[in-house]
Write a protein that holds these residues in place. Structure first.
Motif, short mmCIF file in Angstrom:
data_model
loop_
_atom_site.label_atom_id
_atom_site.label_comp_id
_atom_site.label_asym_id
_atom_site.label_seq_id
_atom_site.Cartn_x
_atom_site.Cartn_y
_atom_site.Cartn_z
N LEU A 77 0.78 -1.23 -0.17
CA LEU A 77 -0.19 0.06 0.01
C LEU A 77 0.87 1.06 0.13
O LEU A 77 0.58 2.27 -0.56
CB LEU A 77 -1.04 0.12 1.10
N ASP A 78 1.74 1.13 0.79
CA ASP A 78 2.94 2.38 0.83
C ASP A 78 3.61 2.51 -0.55
O ASP A 78 3.59 3.78 -1.12
CB ASP A 78 4.00 2.25 1.67
N CYS A 79 3.71 1.60 -1.41
CA CYS A 79 4.36 1.52 -2.72
C CYS A 79 3.34 2.12 -3.49
O CYS A 79 3.61 3.09 -4.49
CB CYS A 79 4.52 0.32 -3.18
N ILE A 80 1.89 1.68 -3.61
CA ILE A 80 0.99 2.37 -4.22
C ILE A 80 0.83 3.92 -4.03
O ILE A 80 0.85 4.75 -5.12
CB ILE A 80 -0.46 1.71 -3.95
N ALA A 81 0.86 4.26 -2.76
CA ALA A 81 0.69 5.71 -2.36
C ALA A 81 1.99 6.49 -3.09
O ALA A 81 1.88 7.66 -3.25
CB ALA A 81 0.66 5.86 -0.95
N ARG A 82 3.23 5.73 -3.04
CA ARG A 82 4.24 6.53 -3.81
C ARG A 82 4.27 6.56 -5.33
O ARG A 82 5.36 6.99 -6.01
CB ARG A 82 5.54 5.94 -3.15
N GLY A 83 3.44 5.73 -5.84
CA GLY A 83 3.22 5.80 -7.38
C GLY A 83 4.11 4.84 -7.81
O GLY A 83 4.41 4.69 -9.17
N GLU A 84 4.33 3.62 -6.95
CA GLU A 84 5.40 2.45 -7.48
C GLU A 84 4.45 1.12 -7.98
O GLU A 84 3.45 1.29 -7.44
CB GLU A 84 6.28 1.95 -6.48
N ALA A 85 4.74 0.32 -8.82
CA ALA A 85 4.36 -0.85 -9.10
C ALA A 85 4.10 -1.80 -7.87
O ALA A 85 5.16 -1.92 -7.39
CB ALA A 85 5.01 -1.55 -10.54
N VAL A 86 3.03 -2.28 -8.00
CA VAL A 86 2.64 -3.50 -7.01
C VAL A 86 2.04 -4.73 -7.67
O VAL A 86 1.31 -4.42 -8.54
CB VAL A 86 1.73 -2.95 -6.01
N ASP A 87 2.40 -5.92 -7.14
CA ASP A 87 1.68 -7.06 -7.82
C ASP A 87 0.26 -6.94 -7.32
O ASP A 87 -0.21 -6.90 -6.27
CB ASP A 87 2.48 -8.36 -7.03
N PRO A 88 -0.70 -7.05 -8.52
CA PRO A 88 -2.10 -6.91 -8.06
C PRO A 88 -2.49 -8.03 -7.20
O PRO A 88 -3.67 -7.64 -6.64
CB PRO A 88 -2.79 -6.97 -9.38
N ALA A 89 -2.11 -9.17 -6.95
CA ALA A 89 -2.47 -10.29 -6.35
C ALA A 89 -2.45 -9.86 -5.04
O ALA A 89 -2.95 -10.44 -4.00
CB ALA A 89 -1.80 -11.37 -6.58
N LEU A 90 -1.54 -8.94 -4.48
CA LEU A 90 -1.24 -8.64 -3.05
C LEU A 90 -2.44 -7.68 -2.49
O LEU A 90 -2.41 -7.50 -1.27
CB LEU A 90 0.15 -7.68 -2.83
N ALA A 97 -6.92 -3.45 -10.44
CA ALA A 97 -5.56 -3.41 -10.17
C ALA A 97 -5.02 -1.93 -10.55
O ALA A 97 -5.32 -1.44 -11.30
CB ALA A 97 -4.81 -4.50 -11.18
N ARG A 98 -4.21 -1.50 -9.56
CA ARG A 98 -3.84 -0.16 -9.63
C ARG A 98 -2.31 -0.19 -10.07
O ARG A 98 -1.58 -0.97 -9.44
CB ARG A 98 -3.87 0.54 -8.14
N HIS A 99 -2.04 0.50 -11.18
CA HIS A 99 -0.67 0.68 -11.83
C HIS A 99 -0.02 2.04 -11.57
O HIS A 99 -1.02 3.05 -11.42
CB HIS A 99 -0.59 -0.02 -13.14
N PRO A 100 1.32 2.50 -11.67
CA PRO A 100 1.66 3.66 -11.59
C PRO A 100 0.89 4.90 -12.50
O PRO A 100 0.62 5.79 -12.06
CB PRO A 100 2.95 3.64 -11.86
N ASP A 101 0.40 4.30 -13.48
CA ASP A 101 -0.20 5.12 -14.51
C ASP A 101 -1.71 5.11 -14.95
O ASP A 101 -2.26 5.92 -15.70
CB ASP A 101 0.54 5.30 -15.69
N ARG A 102 -2.09 4.13 -14.40
CA ARG A 102 -3.46 3.44 -14.95
C ARG A 102 -4.30 2.55 -13.76
O ARG A 102 -3.31 1.96 -12.86
CB ARG A 102 -3.30 2.92 -16.11
N VAL A 103 -5.48 2.59 -13.79
CA VAL A 103 -6.16 1.64 -13.06
C VAL A 103 -6.83 0.55 -14.06
O VAL A 103 -7.44 0.87 -15.16
CB VAL A 103 -7.24 2.13 -12.46
N GLU A 104 -6.66 -0.69 -14.05
CA GLU A 104 -7.28 -1.72 -14.80
C GLU A 104 -8.35 -2.46 -14.01
O GLU A 104 -8.28 -2.69 -12.67
CB GLU A 104 -6.11 -2.84 -14.94
#
Length: 153
Positions: A97-110, A139-146
């Motif tokens: 979650l901290d990675c997402i808040a910083r705009g970093e890529a995260v495995d969507p399965a987590l 799934a949240r990615h740095p530049d988009r939501v799928e």
């Protein structure tokens, strides 16, 4: 006896998003507004473009649990315009979650990311979008939501 619950995949949204606008700590969470910059809609017999100009209005609670409320429109290739209001939640372990808040890529399965999209349109071909319930799996990615949209049957 009630009928069994079933779902059917309908289409996917790939939503390009901009940098968060942070309104600050509300005392119960941090308010963020994520601009919608555009994107695509793709599914069986459905193809279109997401208009820029909407946003995802978020409250991120102190434990990282995020309340989502996105509002935007898309236009299908046959000219139908659809408004979507998508209410959801996103949660997971602190580090991703901290990675997402910083705009970093995260495995969507987590991350648990689910929503309830509600659609509105005046186009008769797509009135069924207003007459059914749907669940979104995101799934949240740095530049988009799928977001994969599934109809509740």
């Amino acid at each position: 006896m009630t009928p069994p619950l079933a779902t059917k995949y309908v289409f996917s949204l790939s939503i390009k998003v901009g940098a968060p606008i942070v309104a600050g700590d509300l005392g119960y969470g941090i308010r963020r507004v994520i601009p919608v910059l555009g994107g695509t809609v793709q599914g069986e017999g459905i193809k279109g473009t997401i208009h820029p100009g909407g946003a995802d209005f978020q409250v991120i609670r102190p434990d990282g649990f995020t309340e989502l409320e996105a509002k935007y429109t898309f236009e299908l290739d046959d000219g139908a315009v659809v408004y979507i209001e998508n209410i959801g939640v996103r949660f997971g372990p602190k580090e991703p979650l901290d990675c997402i808040a910083r705009g970093e890529a995260v495995d969507p399965a987590l991350i648990y990311f689910r929503s309830v999209p509600k659609f509105e349109t005046g186009h008769p071909k797509y009135r069924w979008l207003m007459q059914n319930l749907f669940i979104g799996v995101g799934a949240r990615h740095p530049d988009r939501v799928e977001l994969a949209v599934h109809q509740i049957l």
